[in-house]
Design a protein around this motif. Structure first.
Motif, short mmCIF file in Angstrom:
data_model
loop_
_atom_site.label_atom_id
_atom_site.label_comp_id
_atom_site.label_asym_id
_atom_site.label_seq_id
_atom_site.Cartn_x
_atom_site.Cartn_y
_atom_site.Cartn_z
N SER A 167 10.80 -2.22 4.61
CA SER A 167 10.42 -0.88 5.56
C SER A 167 9.80 0.15 4.60
CB SER A 167 12.04 -0.42 5.97
OG SER A 167 12.66 -0.09 5.00
N LEU A 168 9.18 1.09 5.24
CA LEU A 168 8.85 2.55 4.85
C LEU A 168 9.67 3.22 5.63
CD1 LEU A 168 7.24 4.66 3.50
CD2 LEU A 168 5.48 4.23 5.50
N SER A 169 10.56 4.26 4.84
CA SER A 169 11.20 5.18 5.67
C SER A 169 10.57 6.68 5.14
CB SER A 169 12.66 5.30 5.34
OG SER A 169 13.16 4.13 5.60
N VAL A 170 10.37 7.62 6.24
CA VAL A 170 10.12 8.92 5.72
C VAL A 170 11.26 9.90 6.41
CG1 VAL A 170 8.42 10.66 6.01
CG2 VAL A 170 7.76 8.27 6.02
N MET A 211 10.51 12.64 1.79
CA MET A 211 10.71 11.44 0.86
C MET A 211 10.02 10.45 1.61
SD MET A 211 14.43 12.22 0.24
CE MET A 211 15.00 13.73 -0.44
N LYS A 212 9.35 9.47 0.83
CA LYS A 212 9.03 8.22 1.30
C LYS A 212 9.65 7.14 0.54
CE LYS A 212 4.91 11.00 2.43
NZ LYS A 212 4.70 12.26 1.73
N ILE A 213 10.26 6.38 1.19
CA ILE A 213 11.13 5.30 0.68
C ILE A 213 10.38 4.00 1.04
CG2 ILE A 213 13.47 4.40 0.61
CD1 ILE A 213 14.00 7.38 1.69
N VAL A 242 10.95 5.21 10.39
CA VAL A 242 11.00 4.12 9.87
C VAL A 242 10.17 3.11 10.59
CG1 VAL A 242 12.51 2.10 9.31
CG2 VAL A 242 13.54 4.49 9.34
N LEU A 243 9.48 2.63 9.46
CA LEU A 243 8.53 1.53 10.01
C LEU A 243 9.04 0.04 9.27
CD1 LEU A 243 5.57 1.25 11.20
CD2 LEU A 243 4.60 1.31 8.77
N ALA A 244 9.59 -0.78 10.09
CA ALA A 244 10.37 -1.63 9.60
C ALA A 244 9.88 -3.17 10.41
CB ALA A 244 11.80 -1.75 9.40
N GLU A 272 0.89 -1.23 -0.02
CA GLU A 272 -0.01 0.19 0.01
C GLU A 272 0.92 1.19 0.05
OE1 GLU A 272 -2.19 -1.08 3.60
OE2 GLU A 272 -3.34 -2.66 2.43
N ALA A 273 1.95 1.32 0.63
CA ALA A 273 2.76 2.41 1.05
C ALA A 273 3.55 2.61 -0.68
CB ALA A 273 4.14 1.98 1.89
N ALA A 274 3.92 1.60 -1.44
CA ALA A 274 4.29 1.63 -2.30
C ALA A 274 3.35 2.41 -3.57
CB ALA A 274 4.91 0.45 -3.19
N CYS A 275 2.11 2.12 -3.54
CA CYS A 275 1.02 2.52 -4.46
C CYS A 275 0.69 3.86 -4.08
CB CYS A 275 -0.28 1.56 -3.84
SG CYS A 275 -1.89 2.49 -4.62
N MET A 276 1.04 4.44 -2.65
CA MET A 276 0.82 5.79 -2.27
C MET A 276 1.98 6.44 -2.79
SD MET A 276 -0.70 5.12 1.52
CE MET A 276 -1.56 6.38 2.18
#
Ligand code: AHR
Length: 690
Positions: A666-669, A597-599, A627-629, A505-509
């Motif tokens: 992970s999602l990193s902001v 940045m969202k990675i 970071v959400l990992a 979902e994060a990638a989609c966002m």
């Protein structure tokens, strides 16, 4: 030394380590060469200011028993039997005959409080002893907290009992004493109040109780203390501490976690609930406004009861309270094509001779929301306590309907009338339940033909679908209708919430941000689900009567919502991998000047990155990093688990060129604050100010 400063030193030290030393693994894997990411500050596109919002549907007990603060179940005796539920007007109520009292309960509809609320309870007391009455255990118990105040109210009237040969005057001379009490599951009295019911006309009675104890499953008891009969209806109990202290308000903790997301809009009341299970089950907004005892109740398509206490006024008010735009969806004159689990009738269309009245209802909604307090429908809003307009801007017409000639004809009637009467409103059409296929194509064909400003796409798909479709909107025609991605969620194996689904979902966002010029709105679905009453999964937030469980998907949404921007900066490459397992987007927020940045690293390996911010000047030396990992992307991660995945904050040294290792899964902001002030200094001055 302050905690902030210690975090900063630690984070800088960790970030400065060569990649292979980043993990505690004694035999580190060979490290890949960094991927260079170029952010071009000069090449940018606008992003819709309302991009990220919420989809609220009364599914999974989201409204009654959920977000709506009412603690009594079946408060107006309107429950009836429905699929798999043998309910009736007396469901969830029981007769209480205290210490040898004698009495009976019956349902009548002779002289109702209001014709839209036909049933009421008749309580006859033949032997009062210590009280005869009724009890209600709410939605699987009433959660009560010591020291909190609870407001009870009900409608009541004395009833003429012919066989006792009493006149109206005789009865009214002898008011009925009543005690209202909260009772713990062990029978403990947690507080009560008493009053007299007097008169044979319906009157509203109220009182409050400040509880002397806590109980997660208390019950509400109302006892009549002398011989005679009374009618009772709309028996209600609310915690005084609703969200923002609103009367007829929302459950505060649940509303708060929604408010914490800072959504730009809220779509309501659904989903399939809107077009309903056949025509008689279609949701009509007019049934949901005005005094609660005058609202017409009915089952929803998800086969439980809607008290309509959470109605259009309350939805709009909640949106206003949390700074979200309201996005009501009305049926397009046809019922759900999946209608008829009982008789298999499929999509049904409102007869053409009834359509003018239906179209008028939709126009009236705009007047109710935006019209002056002196207008016919604006006055209904004003009477509810909101003389100022709500500023409605969007209306959805239809919900993933089967695109038939009947749909097309009715949609066009509504759309044409809206365009003529309210060109200022953005009408959102529908393109079926899937990301492709016949309804999708036909829906888009209609959108192009009619020039609909925006259409509602839905897709619930496996995580891989989201990774495979990161370029979906890159190819959309910028001159055609805008897109509202109204329902989406990645459905992992067994439809569980997992980090893998959340990262998809994060990638989609990131792709939605990159395409924020054509995708105007997007909402994950569904929002809420009550444990034990869940009809659809996964959902973003789970809850019980006393707890809230935030899924990993919630945290992804929150990180995007609270780090949204209004300009997308060209970032190259925006994805890597075949199939893609890495995605990145960069936005700028004009209000703050921050660059964010969202990675998303969906691979099981850390990914070294080297960033180049082309054309950036006056950069601070540090950015905030969230970071959400998690180690196991396929583990259930729905907030109930022992170790839920939560975002972790630190700081990251940055500059026109900087390195970062995106952890596996992970999602990193990375948020680079404008103004050149180091973030540690900002944090320290915030600490000092506190
Ligand atoms: O979100 C749950 C359901 O999914 C919605 O009611 C419907 O629109 C979709 O099929």
């Amino acid at each position: 030394m302050s905690k902030c400063l210690m975090n900063l030193i630690f984070a800088c030290a960790v970030a400065a380590l060569p990649p292979a030393m980043h993990a505690a693994d004694p035999t580190p894997a060979p490290v890949a060469a960094p991927t260079q990411i170029i952010v071009d500050m000069a090449r940018n596109k606008p992003i819709s200011p309302d991009l990220f919002g919420l989809f609220f549907e009364d599914i999974n007990y989201s409204a009654d028993g959920g977000l709506y603060g009412e603690l009594i179940q079946n408060r107006s005796f309107e429950y009836r039997s429905m699929r798999k539920k043998d309910w009736n007007s007396l469901s969830f109520w029981s007769l209480v005959q205290s210490e040898g009292g004698k009495g009976s309960l019956a349902i009548d509809e002779g002289i109702p409080v209001h014709q839209r609320n036909p049933n009421y309870l008749v309580l006859e007391v033949s032997g009062p002893a210590n009280g005869v009455g009724i009890a209600n255990a709410g939605f699987d118990g009433i959660p009560i907290k010591q020291g909190e105040t609870y407001d009870a109210s009900f409608f009541a009237r004395q009833i003429y009992a012919e066989r006792r040969n009493e006149s109206r005057a005789d009865i009214e001379k002898r008011p009925m004493p009543v005690t209202v009490r909260l009772e713990g599951k062990d029978g403990r009295n947690l507080g009560e109040f008493s009053l007299n019911i007097q008169g044979m006309d319906w009157k509203r009675y109220e009182g409050s109780i400040t509880s002397t104890g806590s109980d997660d499953a208390a019950r509400f008891v109302l006892l009549a203390k002398s011989r005679g009969s009374i009618g009772l209806d709309e028996i209600s109990l609310f915690p005084r501490a609703t969200f923002k202290g609103r009367k007829n308000g929302l459950r505060a903790d649940l509303a708060q976690v929604i408010a914490d997301l800072h959504p730009r809009f809220i779509r309501f009341p659904g989903g399939c609930l809107v077009h309903g299970n056949g025509l008689s089950n279609m949701y009509h907004w007019k049934n949901t406004v005005g005094p609660i005892e005058q609202r017409r109740q009915m089952p929803n398509i998800w086969a439980y009861h809607q008290s309509m206490g959470l109605g259009y006024f309350e939805y709009f008010q909640f949106c206003e309270d949390i700074g979200a735009k309201p996005l009501p969806v009305v049926a397009a004159g046809v019922s759900c094509q999946n209608s008829g689990y009982t008789n298999g009738h499929g999509q049904c269309a409102i007869p053409m001779e009834e359509m003018p009245a239906y179209v008028q209802d939709v126009l009236d909604l705009v007047e109710w929301a935006n019209g002056p307090a002196t207008s016919r429908w604006g006055s209904v809003r004003a009477a509810a306590g909101h003389p100022e307009p709500f500023g409605l801007q969007y209306i959805g017409v239809g919900n993933e309907d089967h695109i038939t000639p009947e749909f097309r004809e009715r949609f066009k009637m509504i759309y044409d009338a809206m365009k003529k009467a309210h060109p200022e409103i953005i009408v959102i059409g529908t393109v079926g339940p899937d990301a492709a296929g016949r309804d999708f194509e036909q829906g888009w064909k209609i959108a192009r033909e009619f020039g609909i400003p925006m259409v509602d796409e839905h897709y619930y798909k496996a995580p891989q679908f989201f990774w495979n479709n990161l370029s979906r909107y890159d190819k959309y025609d910028r001159a055609a209708s805008k897109v509202y991605l109204g329902e989406y969620a990645a459905h992992d194996d067994k439809r569980r919430s997992t980090l893998r689904s959340a990262l998809a979902e994060a990638a989609c966002m990131t792709a939605l941000e990159r395409n924020g010029d054509v995708v105007s709105l997007a909402s994950y679905a569904p929002l809420l689900a009550k444990r034990g009453f869940t009809q659809w999964s996964p959902d973003m937030i789970y809850f019980t009567n006393t707890s809230i469980e935030l899924t990993v998907n919630y945290w992804v949404q929150k990180l995007f919502f609270t780090n949204a921007g209004d300009t997308c900066l060209e970032t190259t490459p925006s994805q890597t991998g075949t199939p893609a397992d890495f995605a990145v987007s960069t936005v700028r927020q004009s209000k703050t000047g921050d660059v964010i940045m969202k990675i998303v690293n969906g691979s099981p390996r850390d990914k070294p990155l080297s960033f180049k911010l082309q054309g950036a000047d006056n950069l601070p030396v540090e950015a905030s990093l969230t970071v959400l990992a998690g180690a196991d992307p396929s583990a259930v991660n729905d907030g109930k688990d022992a170790t839920p995945t939560l975002p972790k904050e630190s700081v990251l040294p940055v500059g026109p060129g900087f390195s970062y290792i995106a952890p596996a899964n992970s999602l990193s902001v990375i948020r680079i604050r404008a103004g050149g002030k180091p973030i540690s200094a900002i944090k320290q001055s915030e600490d000092t100010a506190r």
